[in-house]
Scaffold this active site. Structure first.
Site, PDB file in Angstrom:
ATOM      1  N   LYS A   1      -5.994  -7.313   2.936  1.00  0.00           N
ATOM      2  CA  LYS A   1      -4.874  -6.644   3.439  1.00  0.00           C
ATOM      3  C   LYS A   1      -6.119  -6.490   4.318  1.00  0.00           C
ATOM      4  CE  LYS A   1      -3.344  -3.904  -0.558  1.00  0.00           C
ATOM      5  NZ  LYS A   1      -3.498  -1.878  -0.737  1.00  0.00           N
TER       6      LYS A   1
ATOM      7  N   ARG B   1      22.741 -20.501  -3.673  1.00  0.00           N
ATOM      8  CA  ARG B   1      23.433 -20.939  -2.466  1.00  0.00           C
ATOM      9  C   ARG B   1      22.517 -20.094  -0.809  1.00  0.00           C
ATOM     10  NH1 ARG B   1      28.682 -16.823  -3.623  1.00  0.00           N
ATOM     11  NH2 ARG B   1      27.251 -16.056  -3.806  1.00  0.00           N
TER      12      ARG B   1
ATOM     13  N   GLU C   1       3.934  -9.261  11.213  1.00  0.00           N
ATOM     14  CA  GLU C   1       4.392  -7.976  10.396  1.00  0.00           C
ATOM     15  C   GLU C   1       4.548  -7.874   9.282  1.00  0.00           C
ATOM     16  OE1 GLU C   1       3.823  -4.454   8.894  1.00  0.00           O
ATOM     17  OE2 GLU C   1       2.864  -4.834  10.955  1.00  0.00           O
TER      18      GLU C   1
ATOM     19  N   TYR D   1      -8.846  -0.459  -7.013  1.00  0.00           N
ATOM     20  CA  TYR D   1      -9.400  -1.094  -6.150  1.00  0.00           C
ATOM     21  C   TYR D   1     -10.384  -2.088  -6.271  1.00  0.00           C
ATOM     22  CZ  TYR D   1     -13.298  -1.346  -2.173  1.00  0.00           C
ATOM     23  OH  TYR D   1     -13.734  -1.347  -0.860  1.00  0.00           O
ATOM     24  N   HIS D   2     -10.304  -2.527  -5.418  1.00  0.00           N
ATOM     25  CA  HIS D   2     -11.147  -4.440  -5.514  1.00  0.00           C
ATOM     26  C   HIS D   2     -11.668  -4.700  -4.233  1.00  0.00           C
ATOM     27  CE1 HIS D   2     -12.470  -7.762  -6.522  1.00  0.00           C
ATOM     28  NE2 HIS D   2     -13.067  -7.342  -7.816  1.00  0.00           N
TER      29      HIS D   2
ATOM     30  N   GLU E   1       0.248  -7.463   1.396  1.00  0.00           N
ATOM     31  CA  GLU E   1      -0.360  -6.197   0.453  1.00  0.00           C
ATOM     32  C   GLU E   1       0.675  -5.362  -0.738  1.00  0.00           C
ATOM     33  OE1 GLU E   1       1.117  -3.475   2.924  1.00  0.00           O
ATOM     34  OE2 GLU E   1      -0.740  -3.116   5.177  1.00  0.00           O
TER      35      GLU E   1
END
Length: 235
Positions: free
Chosen positions: A90, A5, A65, A82-83, A72
């Protein structure tokens, strides 16, 4: 599940906006800036075309934004650890927001400056033109007052830390003097922006607290205005 809807789709969209505003400080700042711009358009009586351009620019920043937040969240979901590629994703999304914000700032300047600058220039003219001696004396007094206050508070060293920030006081003293001597709105804004950057650097380096920087800026601006006004009256 995908909503079927329209009202459910709208609720999902609103929830996304609320999540971004609740979790992202920059989004709240963008909303605050948008509020200021909208109120300014009412007082300045901008044209319909100018209002449309401002609205599109502000909407583009908010859109960027929102997309940045979505990227992100997805990156954190796919790569909790972490990579390097996650960092690139990002950073690129944040870069899109920066580009949109710069474009909006340029648009806002080109439109609003025609309304604000004449008033600002008139305000600078009302104060009058300070003498060369007055400008020099005001800066020296700011330096002396900062040293006296630092001595009384016994915090930090003469060139680092302590209350108030000497860099902020001197930077805003010079910015005030330049503004009153040139009476050029653009030059005034640029020098104030430079003084703000100098003050902000003291925060980034953890040399001063926000309170110390703000007090320094107020001290420099207040003393300079007072001295220059006295010299104007005396002349």
């Amino acid at each position: 599940m995908k909503p079927t809807r329209f009202i459910d789709s709208a609720n999902c969209a609103i929830e996304g906006i609320l999540y971004t505003a609740r979790t992202q400080k920059h989004m709240r700042n963008h909303f605050l800036a948008a509020l200021v711009v909208l109120i300014a358009t009412l007082f300045l009586h901008v044209t319909a075309l100018e209002f449309i351009l401002l609205t599109l620019s502000v909407s583009f920043v908010l859109f960027a934004e929102l997309m940045n937040t979505a990227v992100e969240v997805v990156v954190d979901l796919v790569s909790p650890e972490y990579h390097p590629l996650a960092k690139i994703a990002k950073d690129t999304a944040a870069g899109a927001v920066l580009v949109a914000a710069i474009g909006t700032a340029v648009m806002g300047y080109l439109i609003l400056s025609h309304y604000i600058f004449p008033v600002y220039k008139e305000m600078l003219g009302m104060i009058g033109t300070p003498t060369e001696m007055g400008t020099l004396v005001s800066i020296l007094i700011v330096v002396i007052v900062v040293i006296i206050i630092k001595t009384r508070t016994s915090r930090g060293t003469p060139l680092q830390g302590g209350l108030p920030s000497g860099h902020a006081a001197l930077a805003f003293s010079i910015a005030t003097s330049v503004s009153l001597n040139t009476k050029d709105p653009m030059v005034s804004i640029l020098t104030i922006a430079l003084a703000t950057m100098v003050s902000h650097s003291r925060l980034l380096l953890n040399i001063h607290s926000l309170r110390e920087v703000v007090l320094g800026a107020l001290t420099g601006t207040g003393i300079t205005l007072a001295v220059l006004l006295l010299f104007k009256v005396a002349g």
